[in-house]
Design an enzyme around this catalytic site. Sequence first.
Site, short mmCIF file in Angstrom:
data_model
loop_
_atom_site.label_atom_id
_atom_site.label_comp_id
_atom_site.label_asym_id
_atom_site.label_seq_id
_atom_site.Cartn_x
_atom_site.Cartn_y
_atom_site.Cartn_z
N SER A 159 0.78 -1.24 0.00
CA SER A 159 0.00 0.00 0.00
C SER A 159 0.82 1.29 0.00
O SER A 159 0.25 2.39 0.02
CB SER A 159 -0.93 -0.01 1.23
OG SER A 159 -0.17 -0.25 2.42
N GLU A 160 2.13 1.20 -0.02
CA GLU A 160 2.95 2.40 0.18
C GLU A 160 2.69 3.49 -0.86
O GLU A 160 2.65 4.68 -0.51
CB GLU A 160 4.44 2.01 0.17
CG GLU A 160 4.94 1.40 1.46
CD GLU A 160 4.67 -0.09 1.56
OE1 GLU A 160 5.19 -0.72 2.49
OE2 GLU A 160 3.93 -0.63 0.70
#
Length: 292
Positions: free
Chosen positions: A145-146
């Site tokens: 998800s970065e």
Amino acid sequence: MRTGDFETLLVQRQADVLFVTLNVPHTRNALSPEVVAELGRALATAETDAELRALVLRGAGGFFCAGGNMGSFQARLDAGASGRALADDPVATANREFGRFMQRLASLPVPLVAAVEGAAMGGGLGLACAADLVLATADAKFALSETSLGIVPAQIAPFVVQRTGRRIATRLGLTGERVSGEAAVRLGLVDELAADSEALDALLAHWLGRIGACAPHANRELKPLLRRCGNEPVGPLLDDAALAFSRCLRDEGAEGIAAFREKRAAAWLRELTPQAVRAARLPAPAAGGSGA
């Protein structure tokens, strides 16, 4: 048996398996510097305990790990301006330190099993990808998800690629896609699913039993050999593999061959019950208390 004195982890040993549970439920077990430091202390136990057969990593409160801690990210931003070199950049330096922890985690001498409930997000996904075996509940979620936060999965990227391959890692990283447990199995993130937490304990006990059926020193020889495959010339690798084979044959191999011929279990056979697995993820009873 509880091992050590930890503030953010539950660390217990059942037989010859070390259970390490992230225990900061109010942050969904986010990877703060304190959590990572204590994980490093737990790894030191696994690295130095010659009798250990496996390490299990999971999260408390029905959630594996939410990834990086936002408060610690902000603190890094406040630490100073970026530098031209790694050593001059406090943000890069802290990030690289987490990568060193990831390298230690992936290089543990004993089998590493991740048991995922709730979700494994960002850095939590990285922890799972460093494991040799990943088990999860069917309702668990996974995401790299970065990039949805404007950053990159810098230190976990190699471990995601090693587990899923470059194509899947690229898809996950460039989209921030959140995938279900069933999709995670298809993508190679997860090895096997359980219906719920109780079934996950039983599944974990089954696989720890499979590990316990294998000779412990042979497993310790095999892990580094497999890490080298595909990364080194085959000839020298096979030279070293032959020596590893010889060591094993003269050690546990004699017992393994005898057990096979005599149609009996080998002396190293170990099993854990689902009840023991469940007990290992719960806080140890207080001294003098009745426990839960």
